[in-house]
Design a protein around this motif. Structure first.
Motif, mmCIF file in Angstrom:
data_model
loop_
_atom_site.group_PDB
_atom_site.id
_atom_site.type_symbol
_atom_site.label_atom_id
_atom_site.label_comp_id
_atom_site.label_asym_id
_atom_site.label_seq_id
_atom_site.Cartn_x
_atom_site.Cartn_y
_atom_site.Cartn_z
ATOM 1 N N UNK A 193 -36.158 16.491 -25.072
ATOM 2 C CA UNK A 193 -37.278 16.096 -25.931
ATOM 3 C C UNK A 193 -37.044 14.724 -26.547
ATOM 4 N N UNK A 194 -35.827 14.177 -26.428
ATOM 5 C CA UNK A 194 -35.571 12.817 -26.908
ATOM 6 C C UNK A 194 -36.388 11.799 -26.138
ATOM 7 N N UNK A 195 -36.869 12.184 -24.952
ATOM 8 C CA UNK A 195 -37.684 11.278 -24.139
ATOM 9 C C UNK A 195 -39.127 11.225 -24.612
ATOM 10 N N UNK A 196 -39.517 12.168 -25.469
ATOM 11 C CA UNK A 196 -40.908 12.264 -25.905
ATOM 12 C C UNK A 196 -41.169 11.362 -27.104
ATOM 13 N N UNK A 197 -42.423 10.945 -27.308
ATOM 14 C CA UNK A 197 -42.787 10.248 -28.547
ATOM 15 C C UNK A 197 -42.525 11.145 -29.755
ATOM 16 N N UNK A 198 -42.387 10.548 -30.920
ATOM 17 C CA UNK A 198 -42.015 11.295 -32.126
ATOM 18 C C UNK A 198 -42.960 12.455 -32.415
ATOM 19 N N UNK A 199 -44.266 12.222 -32.251
ATOM 20 C CA UNK A 199 -45.213 13.289 -32.579
ATOM 21 C C UNK A 199 -45.054 14.486 -31.637
ATOM 22 N N UNK A 200 -44.756 14.221 -30.359
ATOM 23 C CA UNK A 200 -44.573 15.316 -29.411
ATOM 24 C C UNK A 200 -43.234 16.000 -29.594
ATOM 25 N N UNK A 201 -42.255 15.267 -30.098
ATOM 26 C CA UNK A 201 -40.991 15.911 -30.456
ATOM 27 C C UNK A 201 -41.208 16.910 -31.587
ATOM 28 N N UNK A 202 -42.005 16.516 -32.565
ATOM 29 C CA UNK A 202 -42.293 17.417 -33.688
ATOM 30 C C UNK A 202 -43.063 18.641 -33.228
ATOM 31 N N UNK A 203 -44.026 18.455 -32.317
ATOM 32 C CA UNK A 203 -44.795 19.582 -31.792
ATOM 33 C C UNK A 203 -43.902 20.502 -30.976
ATOM 34 N N UNK A 204 -42.977 19.922 -30.221
ATOM 35 C CA UNK A 204 -42.075 20.728 -29.393
ATOM 36 C C UNK A 204 -41.196 21.637 -30.236
ATOM 37 N N UNK A 205 -40.899 21.222 -31.448
ATOM 38 C CA UNK A 205 -40.039 22.030 -32.314
ATOM 39 C C UNK A 205 -40.697 23.338 -32.722
ATOM 40 N N UNK A 206 -42.017 23.456 -32.522
ATOM 41 C CA UNK A 206 -42.715 24.714 -32.820
ATOM 42 C C UNK A 206 -42.610 25.701 -31.665
#
Length: 258
Positions: A193-206
């Motif tokens: 998920x480090x490859x994702x933009x910050x907003x998608x990293x936050x969404x992935x954490x859900x």
């Protein structure tokens, strides 16, 4: 009920579960092994060299833990959902309900069957992975074993609830197709998920599967996108919630008593 009788009841249920999925191994074990081998061939051998290194490891090594965990999740879930719904559909679940067996023993028997199938398939996929990446040096055997067992228990409970609410065999495939599969693919199996933009990293954490995949990857490779302690806490909280809900619904007779 005396402990020895509780054990006999538990052993009977789990023996039935093992016999069921081993008798039809060509439908329960073999397809999973073939599918996972294809993942290694396509994503590892063909696409991996173009991607290069990820997380300090080759792409094949990086995705191997995720693919193993994906097979464990799918098989633990599908075993219990299909088995429990089959018991409801054929109405032999009523024989257990009228017997002097505590509900927690019934639940434990079905969950254990799902865990065992998940472990068997996970072991087979691990052997297949060794043909592609060799024998890996495991970073933390304790984390690997505990995450595998806890994840199998969690998704066996999920399958139990699916089997309890399903009204027909089509309902058994709805959750795996439209919920479980997207969560798995978006759970960091094939990427960091480090490859994702910050907003998608936050969404992935859900996504709860992200924590299981990364905890398992940490146990094998020693790298993770999330905190390991957080992963254990989330998994245990989900297990507590789903097991409590399953026992409550069994007491109510949801989907069973008419």
């Amino acid at each position: 009920m005396p402990p020895e009788r509780l054990f006999i009841a538990y052993r009977t249920i789990i023996t039935k579960e093992i016999t069921r999925f081993m008798r039809i191994w060509s439908q329960t074990i073999l397809p999973a092994a073939i599918s996972m081998a294809l993942y290694f061939i396509i994503f590892g051998n063909l696409i991996g060299p173009r991607i290069g290194v990820m997380g300090g490891f080759s792409y094949m090594e990086f995705i191997a833990p995720g693919i193993i965990m994906m097979s464990i999740i799918n098989n633990a879930y599908s075993n219990v959902s299909s088995s429990f719904f089959g018991a409801r559909f054929q109405r032999h679940i009523e024989e257990m309900l009228v017997a002097p067996i505590p509900y927690w023993v019934i639940l434990a028997g079905y969950i254990s069957g799902g865990v065992l199938r998940g472990l068997i398939v996970g072991l087979i996929v691990t052997v297949i992975a060794m043909f592609f990446i060799g024998l890996p040096s495991i970073y933390s055997p304790f984390i690997v074993i505990s995450i595998v067992i806890l994840t199998s228990v969690l998704f066996s409970l999920g399958g139990f609830l699916n089997g309890m609410f399903a009204n027909n065999f089509d309902d058994i495939s709805i959750i795996p197709t439209f919920v479980l599969t997207p969560l798995i693919y978006l759970g960091g199996v094939f990427y960091s998920i480090d490859l994702l933009p910050d907003i998608w990293q936050s969404i992935s954490l859900a996504n709860p599967i992200l924590y299981m995949v990364n905890a398992f990857r940490y146990g094998i490779l020693g790298v993770s996108d999330i905190g390991i302690h957080v992963a254990f806490i989330i998994i245990l909280l989900f297990i507590l919630a789903l097991s409590s809900l399953s026992l409550y619904l069994l007491h109510r007779g949801t989907g069973i008593k008419t």
